[in-house]
Design a protein around this motif. Structure first.
Motif, PDB file in Angstrom:
ATOM      1  N   SER A   1       0.840   5.493   0.726  1.00 21.06           N
ATOM      2  CA  SER A   1       0.344   7.128   2.026  1.00 21.06           C
ATOM      3  C   SER A   1       0.980   8.148   0.941  1.00 21.06           C
ATOM      4  O   SER A   1       1.901   8.160   1.421  1.00 21.06           O
TER       5      SER A   1
ATOM      6  N   GLU B   1       3.261  -0.745   4.086  1.00 20.86           N
ATOM      7  CA  GLU B   1       3.610  -0.408   3.522  1.00 20.86           C
ATOM      8  C   GLU B   1       4.594   1.509   3.317  1.00 20.86           C
ATOM      9  O   GLU B   1       5.407   1.013   4.067  1.00 20.86           O
TER      10      GLU B   1
ATOM     11  N   ASN C   1       4.331   5.449   3.553  1.00 18.25           N
ATOM     12  CA  ASN C   1       4.124   6.789   3.570  1.00 18.25           C
ATOM     13  C   ASN C   1       5.014   7.557   3.502  1.00 18.25           C
ATOM     14  O   ASN C   1       6.428   7.291   3.502  1.00 18.25           O
TER      15      ASN C   1
ATOM     16  N   SER D   1       1.331  -0.816   0.415  1.00 15.27           N
ATOM     17  CA  SER D   1      -0.308  -0.213  -0.108  1.00 15.27           C
ATOM     18  C   SER D   1       0.691   1.642  -0.156  1.00 15.27           C
ATOM     19  O   SER D   1       2.050   1.160   0.273  1.00 15.27           O
TER      20      SER D   1
ATOM     21  N   ASN E   1       5.269  11.409   3.275  1.00 16.48           N
ATOM     22  CA  ASN E   1       4.484  12.771   3.837  1.00 16.48           C
ATOM     23  C   ASN E   1       6.017  14.013   3.662  1.00 16.48           C
ATOM     24  O   ASN E   1       7.290  13.807   4.308  1.00 16.48           O
TER      25      ASN E   1
END
Length: 452
Positions: A343, A380, A382, A341, A384
């Motif tokens: 993000s 995952e 991620n 996944s 940012n």
């Protein structure tokens, strides 16, 4: 043992040696003083007896008592000592003991044994009495052992009291001085610890002491040189990685334009020939289909190779689309064994091309390690873009946290990731989750945006 404690221990040892030496000197001087006093007493009594003999012969008066011990009382003798006159005949024996001070033992027993063993407190001093070439007798002065030992003990107490107080005060002053003199050493060690931790911006202050001042200047110069070298190495690493990426881009384009087009042409010709051969020469249709399958396999392998070298989406569509395509491809490869996944927080288009390429490579290498070593069910990614102009990249999985899998030195694994992060001026940390799995946290500065 630190330097300050070593110096203090050595000073303390020297102080103990001084105390022992001073104690021995005091005892020796006390014993010599008693011996000198006994000899002086014997000399005065000898002189008094000679004077008495002289008067007796001058007056021809031999009726008075000889020697006259009444005259001995006027002589200052050693306290507690005994004076004897031993004549050639027993009729003239005389003895006088100084009883003005009683014999006492106001000293420790162990000191009495020690002083008696190494010195001679009960010494006897002898003097011969001669007059007109005739020996009349011998004067014997005997010291009192207890009184002399007590006097030695009192002298030792007085001397050691002053000496101990003086040495203690001196040790305190020396300790304070050493502590002040060695304070720059503590500052230097603290600065070196920070430098070893990677803080090369720190500089040591100028000290008042010339030796420490030269040391701080030398260390500061060394750190400045090291800082410049590391900055040059970081720039060189970035240039090398950028050059490598440009080379990958060039090879990718050449393979796509030349080799890819050739394979596409072979596939087209094979398909056309297969259609024509169905009517005119059906026996070669199977061989043509084999060629087409081989060509298709080569094109699939070429696409994987091009993705590894330089994904076309990264140059044409940007980082966000490339990462989504990368996650999609890993989900297709895993066939449901591992779910990947992604993000994204922030506008990925704000990243400079260099930072975008290296971010993609880091994610690519981390996913490769997860697929090879983690045996994870979920992974995952991620990303940012933080407000303080920093990019946060966190990649975690729920598999086996095997740090040895990241020790590869072939450009992949932790070494390759660490080199990229260090060259970009970022920070990398590894941690394990409670339920298993590894968490890779990377913080990259976005200074490359200004360089784009």
């Amino acid at each position: 043992m630190n330097l300050q404690l070593q110096l203090f221990v050595r000073i303390l040892i020297i102080a103990v040696i001084c105390i022992v030496s001073s104690a021995w000197y005091v005892l020796y001087q006390t014993n010599q003083q008693a011996l000198n006093e006994a000899e002086a007493t014997a000399s005065r009594i000898e002189h008094q007896i000679r004077q008495q003999l002289l008067q007796m012969f001058q007056r021809y008066d031999f009726t008075q008592s000889f020697p006259d011990i009444g005259l001995w009382n006027k002589i200052d003798s050693v306290p507690g000592s005994c004076t004897q006159f031993l004549s050639r005949t027993q009729s003239r024996q005389r003895s006088l003991c100084n009883a003005t001070q009683a014999s006492n033992k106001d000293y420790p027993i162990w000191f009495g044994h020690f002083y008696t063993q190494f010195f001679n407190p009960g010494v006897e001093v002898k003097r011969s009495v001669n007059f007109n070439a005739i020996k009349y007798g011998t004067i014997l002065v005997t010291l009192n052992v207890d009184i002399e030992t007590a006097r030695a003990w009192h002298n030792l107490q007085a001397a050691l009291g002053v000496l101990v107080v003086t040495i203690m005060a001196l040790c305190c002053l020396v300790f304070i001085t050493i502590n002040r003199m060695l304070k720059p050493a503590k500052d230097i060690v603290a600065g070196l610890e920070k430098m070893r931790a990677g803080d090369l911006a720190i500089r040591l202050p100028d000290f008042d002491i010339a030796e420490w001042k030269r040391t701080s200047h030398a260390i500061n110069a060394l750190v400045s040189t090291q800082q410049n070298i590391m900055a040059e190495n970081k720039q060189l690493s970035i240039k090398i990685m950028n050059t490598q990426e440009e080379e990958h881009r060039y090879i990718s384009r050449e393979l796509h334009d030349e080799f890819g087009q050739c394979l596409a042409g072979i596939n087209a010709v094979t398909t056309s020939a297969s259609q024509s051969a169905k009517n005119s020469c059906p026996e070669i249709v199977e061989e043509l289909n084999s060629i087409r399958h081989i060509t298709g396999h080569m094109m699939s392998a070429l696409r994987d190779l091009l993705t590894r070298l330089r994904p076309a989406e990264l140059d044409e569509l940007g980082l966000e689309t490339s990462l989504k395509q990368l996650i999609k491809s890993w989900n297709q490869r895993s066939s449901g064994k591992t779910h990947y996944s992604l993000s994204l927080v922030g506008n990925m288009d704000e990243l400079a091309e260099t930072l975008a390429v290296h971010t993609y490579r880091i994610v690519q290498e981390c996913l490769t390690n997860i697929a090879k070593h983690a045996s994870a069910e979920h992974a995952e990614v991620n990303i940012n873009i933080q407000e303080e102009n920093a990019l946060s990249l966190i990649i975690k999985d729920d598999g086996v946290a095997d740090l040895s899998a990241f020790s590869s030195s072939n450009g992949l694994g932790l070494l390759g990731i660490h080199e990229r992060v260090a060259a970009l001026g970022g920070d990398l940390s590894l941690d394990t989750q409670i339920n298993g799995g590894l968490v890779v946290t990377i913080i990259l500065p976005m200074t490359q945006k200004a360089e784009a």
